[in-house]
Design a protein around this motif. Structure first.
Motif, PDB file in Angstrom:
ATOM      1  N   LEU A  37       0.801  -1.278   0.644  1.00  0.00           N
ATOM      2  CA  LEU A  37       0.583  -0.162  -0.191  1.00  0.00           C
ATOM      3  C   LEU A  37       0.885   1.257  -0.253  1.00  0.00           C
ATOM      4  CD1 LEU A  37      -2.371   1.231   0.580  1.00  0.00           C
ATOM      5  CD2 LEU A  37      -2.701   0.859   2.860  1.00  0.00           C
ATOM      6  N   LEU A  38       1.847   1.177   0.466  1.00  0.00           N
ATOM      7  CA  LEU A  38       2.919   2.268   1.077  1.00  0.00           C
ATOM      8  C   LEU A  38       3.351   2.536  -0.383  1.00  0.00           C
ATOM      9  CD1 LEU A  38       4.145   1.769   4.333  1.00  0.00           C
ATOM     10  CD2 LEU A  38       2.926   3.408   3.700  1.00  0.00           C
ATOM     11  N   ARG A  39       3.985   1.526  -1.276  1.00  0.00           N
ATOM     12  CA  ARG A  39       4.370   1.727  -2.042  1.00  0.00           C
ATOM     13  C   ARG A  39       3.643   2.220  -3.748  1.00  0.00           C
ATOM     14  NH1 ARG A  39       8.106  -3.690  -4.027  1.00  0.00           N
ATOM     15  NH2 ARG A  39       9.755  -3.369  -2.481  1.00  0.00           N
ATOM     16  N   LEU A  56      -6.207   1.485  -1.487  1.00  0.00           N
ATOM     17  CA  LEU A  56      -6.949   1.878  -0.667  1.00  0.00           C
ATOM     18  C   LEU A  56      -8.000   0.592  -0.066  1.00  0.00           C
ATOM     19  CD1 LEU A  56      -6.341   2.397   2.854  1.00  0.00           C
ATOM     20  CD2 LEU A  56      -8.291   4.763   2.206  1.00  0.00           C
ATOM     21  N   SER A  57      -8.435   0.960  -1.029  1.00  0.00           N
ATOM     22  CA  SER A  57      -9.765  -0.136  -0.880  1.00  0.00           C
ATOM     23  C   SER A  57      -9.234  -1.404  -1.004  1.00  0.00           C
ATOM     24  CB  SER A  57     -10.886   0.030  -2.038  1.00  0.00           C
ATOM     25  OG  SER A  57     -12.214  -0.900  -2.153  1.00  0.00           O
ATOM     26  N   ARG A  84     -15.211  -2.777   0.861  1.00  0.00           N
ATOM     27  CA  ARG A  84     -14.001  -2.072  -0.057  1.00  0.00           C
ATOM     28  C   ARG A  84     -15.058  -0.894  -0.785  1.00  0.00           C
ATOM     29  NH1 ARG A  84     -10.467  -6.101  -3.178  1.00  0.00           N
ATOM     30  NH2 ARG A  84     -10.541  -4.681  -4.525  1.00  0.00           N
ATOM     31  N   PHE A  85     -16.772  -1.742  -1.292  1.00  0.00           N
ATOM     32  CA  PHE A  85     -17.338  -0.479  -1.883  1.00  0.00           C
ATOM     33  C   PHE A  85     -17.660   1.137  -1.053  1.00  0.00           C
ATOM     34  CE2 PHE A  85     -20.989   1.515  -2.392  1.00  0.00           C
ATOM     35  CZ  PHE A  85     -21.290   1.700  -3.968  1.00  0.00           C
ATOM     36  N   VAL A 127     -15.314   1.836   0.752  1.00  0.00           N
ATOM     37  CA  VAL A 127     -14.280   3.000   0.653  1.00  0.00           C
ATOM     38  C   VAL A 127     -13.897   3.303  -0.114  1.00  0.00           C
ATOM     39  CG1 VAL A 127     -11.479   2.138   0.987  1.00  0.00           C
ATOM     40  CG2 VAL A 127     -12.419   1.312   2.431  1.00  0.00           C
ATOM     41  N   VAL A 128     -13.900   3.058  -1.623  1.00  0.00           N
ATOM     42  CA  VAL A 128     -14.280   3.680  -2.784  1.00  0.00           C
ATOM     43  C   VAL A 128     -14.975   5.250  -2.859  1.00  0.00           C
ATOM     44  CG1 VAL A 128     -14.687   3.813  -5.061  1.00  0.00           C
ATOM     45  CG2 VAL A 128     -13.245   1.632  -3.828  1.00  0.00           C
ATOM     46  N   ALA A 129     -15.553   4.430  -2.359  1.00  0.00           N
ATOM     47  CA  ALA A 129     -17.373   5.433  -2.533  1.00  0.00           C
ATOM     48  C   ALA A 129     -16.826   6.754  -1.336  1.00  0.00           C
ATOM     49  CB  ALA A 129     -18.607   5.168  -2.060  1.00  0.00           C
ATOM     50  N   LEU A 130     -16.182   6.623  -0.428  1.00  0.00           N
ATOM     51  CA  LEU A 130     -16.241   7.833   0.576  1.00  0.00           C
ATOM     52  C   LEU A 130     -14.807   8.877  -0.553  1.00  0.00           C
ATOM     53  CD1 LEU A 130     -15.291   9.286   3.023  1.00  0.00           C
ATOM     54  CD2 LEU A 130     -14.137   7.586   3.824  1.00  0.00           C
ATOM     55  N   GLY A 131     -14.311   7.915  -1.089  1.00  0.00           N
ATOM     56  CA  GLY A 131     -13.133   8.557  -1.900  1.00  0.00           C
ATOM     57  C   GLY A 131     -13.617   9.646  -2.747  1.00  0.00           C
ATOM     58  N   VAL A 132     -15.207   8.652  -3.654  1.00  0.00           N
ATOM     59  CA  VAL A 132     -15.314   9.871  -4.597  1.00  0.00           C
ATOM     60  C   VAL A 132     -16.264  10.864  -4.484  1.00  0.00           C
ATOM     61  CG1 VAL A 132     -17.281   9.468  -6.520  1.00  0.00           C
ATOM     62  CG2 VAL A 132     -16.008   7.903  -6.062  1.00  0.00           C
ATOM     63  N   VAL A 133     -16.393  10.727  -3.016  1.00  0.00           N
ATOM     64  CA  VAL A 133     -17.245  12.037  -2.102  1.00  0.00           C
ATOM     65  C   VAL A 133     -16.478  13.043  -1.576  1.00  0.00           C
ATOM     66  CG1 VAL A 133     -18.627  12.560  -0.122  1.00  0.00           C
ATOM     67  CG2 VAL A 133     -19.112  10.812  -1.905  1.00  0.00           C
ATOM     68  N   LEU A 134     -15.070  12.796  -1.438  1.00  0.00           N
ATOM     69  CA  LEU A 134     -14.013  14.039  -1.170  1.00  0.00           C
ATOM     70  C   LEU A 134     -13.371  14.235  -2.397  1.00  0.00           C
ATOM     71  CD1 LEU A 134     -12.728  12.172   1.802  1.00  0.00           C
ATOM     72  CD2 LEU A 134     -13.988  13.617   1.732  1.00  0.00           C
ATOM     73  N   ALA A 135     -13.388  13.324  -3.274  1.00  0.00           N
ATOM     74  CA  ALA A 135     -13.133  14.660  -4.829  1.00  0.00           C
ATOM     75  C   ALA A 135     -14.199  14.999  -5.584  1.00  0.00           C
ATOM     76  CB  ALA A 135     -12.396  13.049  -5.617  1.00  0.00           C
ATOM     77  N   LEU A 136     -15.136  14.982  -5.129  1.00  0.00           N
ATOM     78  CA  LEU A 136     -15.856  15.761  -5.071  1.00  0.00           C
ATOM     79  C   LEU A 136     -16.375  16.992  -4.725  1.00  0.00           C
ATOM     80  CD1 LEU A 136     -19.476  13.012  -6.775  1.00  0.00           C
ATOM     81  CD2 LEU A 136     -17.478  14.524  -8.282  1.00  0.00           C
ATOM     82  N   SER A 137     -16.233  16.442  -3.181  1.00  0.00           N
ATOM     83  CA  SER A 137     -16.506  17.673  -2.371  1.00  0.00           C
ATOM     84  C   SER A 137     -15.170  18.778  -2.699  1.00  0.00           C
ATOM     85  CB  SER A 137     -16.440  17.706  -1.362  1.00  0.00           C
ATOM     86  OG  SER A 137     -15.376  16.765  -0.861  1.00  0.00           O
ATOM     87  N   GLU A 138     -13.983  18.164  -3.132  1.00  0.00           N
ATOM     88  CA  GLU A 138     -13.049  19.382  -3.685  1.00  0.00           C
ATOM     89  C   GLU A 138     -12.482  20.513  -4.692  1.00  0.00           C
ATOM     90  OE1 GLU A 138      -9.186  20.893  -2.555  1.00  0.00           O
ATOM     91  OE2 GLU A 138     -10.697  19.568  -0.999  1.00  0.00           O
ATOM     92  N   LEU A 139     -13.910  19.230  -5.848  1.00  0.00           N
ATOM     93  CA  LEU A 139     -14.136  19.811  -6.238  1.00  0.00           C
ATOM     94  C   LEU A 139     -15.164  21.287  -6.289  1.00  0.00           C
ATOM     95  CD1 LEU A 139     -13.910  17.692  -9.602  1.00  0.00           C
ATOM     96  CD2 LEU A 139     -11.865  19.206  -8.727  1.00  0.00           C
TER      97      LEU A 139
END
Length: 372
Positions: free
Chosen positions: A71-73, A113-114, A149-150, A152-164
Motif C-alpha cells: 500500500l505504501l509503495r 486503499l480499498s 471495499r465499496f 472505501v471507494v465511495a468515500l474517496g469519490v465523495v471527497l474528490a467531488l467535494s474538493e472540486l
C-alpha cells in the motif's frame, strides 16, 4: 512574405518570442526543482521500503506487513506523481487544472486503499478467524469484504467531488429516490437478500446439516441436506436426490428443524399399538430387547417404552431410544419396526386393527339382545 497562405509580415515574431521567453524564463528552474524533489523522494522512499521488505517483512509469518508495504509503495507512486503535476500546473499558471488534478489524486488514492482493506480482511479471515471454534461462514466474510471495499471507494469519490466544489446533496437525494423506486420494484428480491444475510449471521443451519422440508413433491422425502446457502435462496437435496430451492424469506418465516445442529446423537421416538388383551409388559420387554440389539442405538441412556394413552381398541406405546448418528434415524426406525412386527407375531402380542361389535335387538324376543 506569404507562406502556406499566411501573411507572416503582419506577425511580429520577435515580440512574440520575447513574450514566450519572459513567461517561461522564471518558471524553468522551479519546475526542474519540483521534478527533482518528486524523483528523489520516490527513489529514496522506495529504497527504504525495499530494504524493509527484504530485511524485516519477508521474515514474518503474517501477510499483514506485506500488504502494508505494498500500500505504501502504491500510495507513494501516486502521491509523488500527482504532487509533481499539481505543482507544475500551479507554477505554469493553470490553477483550475491543478485543482482537478488534486481532486483526482484524492479519488484515485482510495482505490489501492480499498484493495488493501479487502486483502487485510482476507488475511484476518485466514489467520485469525478460522482458528476460532466458531468460524464465520465462508459466504459472510466475502460479502462483508466487498461491502467495505465499496464504501472505501465511495468515500474517496465523495471527497474528490467535494474538493472540486460539487454539491453532492442533490446527487444523494436522487440516489435515494432511485433506491426507493428500485426497492419497491424488487421488494421480494430484497426481502430474500435480507433474509439471506440473517441466515448467514444467525446460522440456524450450515452446509451439510440435515433439516426438515416444508413443501416437497408428493411421494418424496420430507427432509434433506443443505448443499448451498445463497443470498437469495437455499438449496436442499432430499433423499430422492431432488434439489429443492427454497427462497430465504420463506425459510425465515418458518420453524427450522435441524437434525444435526445439536450433535450426532439424537433421541428417536417410535409409536406402537397393542390390543387390550395383549400382555403390555411382554410387549414393552420385546421392544427394549429389539432396540438394544440394533446397531447404532446407544446403550446409555437405555431404551425405554412408555404407555402414551388408550385408543378405541388399542393401547398406545412409544419406544424412546438414543441413536449415535442422526442421519440414520429413518433406517433405524424401519429396522426396529420390522423386527417388532415379527417378534409380536411370534410372541402372540396382537397388533390391533379397527373393529366393531354389533348387537341387534329383536322385538319378537321381548326386547332381549342377541349376540353379535
Amino acid at each position: 512574405m506569404e507562406t502556406l497562405g499566411f501573411d507572416l509580415s503582419s506577425i511580429d515574431l520577435g515580440q512574440w518570442w520575447g513574450q514566450v521567453v519572459a513567461f517561461t524564463a522564471p518558471r524553468w528552474l522551479p519546475s526542474l526543482v519540483v521534478l527533482l524533489i518528486a524523483g528523489v523522494v520516490y527513489v529514496v522512499a522506495r529504497a527504504i521500503l525495499g530494504r524493509a521488505q527484504r530485511n524485516w517483512v519477508t521474515r514474518t509469518a503474517t501477510r499483514l506487513d506485506d500488504l502494508a508495504v505494498r500500500l505504501l509503495r502504491q500510495a507513494l507512486l501516486l502521491s509523488s506523481g500527482a504532487w509533481a503535476i499539481w505543482r507544475l500546473l500551479g507554477i505554469w499558471g493553470l490553477p483550475t487544472i491543478a485543482q482537478w488534478v488534486y481532486a483526482i489524486w484524492i479519488g484515485v488514492l482510495f482505490f489501492p486503499l480499498s484493495r488493501f482493506v479487502g486483502d487485510f480482511l482476507t488475511a484476518i479471515e485466514s489467520e485469525v478467524v478460522t482458528r476460532t471454534e466458531t468460524p464465520l461462514d465462508k459466504t459472510a466474510l466475502p460479502m462483508i469484504n466487498t461491502a467495505i471495499r465499496f464504501i472505501v471507494v465511495a468515500l474517496g469519490v465523495v471527497l474528490a467531488l467535494s474538493e472540486l466544489g460539487i454539491n453532492i446533496a442533490p446527487l444523494l437525494a436522487g440516489a435515494g429516490v432511485m433506491g426507493l423506486a428500485l426497492s419497491l420494484a424488487a421488494k421480494d428480491t430484497l426481502s430474500n437478500l435480507i433474509a439471506g444475510v440473517l441466515l448467514i449471521v444467525d446460522r440456524p443451519f450450515q452446509v451439510g446439516d440435515r433439516i426438515e422440508l416444508w413443501t416437497t413433491p408428493n411421494e418424496t422425502g420430507s427432509w434433506g441436506d443443505v448443499i448451498e446457502i445463497g443470498l437469495r435462496a437455499t438449496k436442499i437435496r432430499n433423499p430422492d436426490n431432488l434439489v429443492v430451492v427454497v427462497p430465504n424469506n420463506e425459510i425465515m418465516q418458518r420453524d427450522i428443524i435441524n437434525y444435526t445442529m445439536s450433535g450426532q446423537d439424537i433421541r428417536l421416538r417410535i409409536p406402537f399399538s397393542v390390543a387390550y388383551e395383549s400382555d403390555i409388559d411382554r410387549a414393552k420387554g420385546l421392544l427394549v430387547d429389539i432396540a438394544t440389539g440394533i446397531e447404532g442405538v446407544k446403550g446409555d441412556p437405555a431404551p425405554i417404552v412408555i404407555a402414551r394413552g388408550f385408543g378405541p381398541s388399542e393401547v398406545n406405546l412409544e419406544l424412546r431410544v438414543w441413536i449415535l448418528e442422526a442421519r440414520s434415524r429413518r433406517s433405524i426406525a424401519d429396522e426396529i419396526s420390522e423386527q417388532a412386527l415379527r417378534a409380536f407375531e411370534k410372541a402372540g402380542v396382537e397388533i390391533p386393527y379397527p373393529r366393531r361389535e354389533l348387537y341387534i335387538r329383536s322385538e319378537s324376543d321381548g326386547g332381549s339382545n342377541s349376540g353379535p
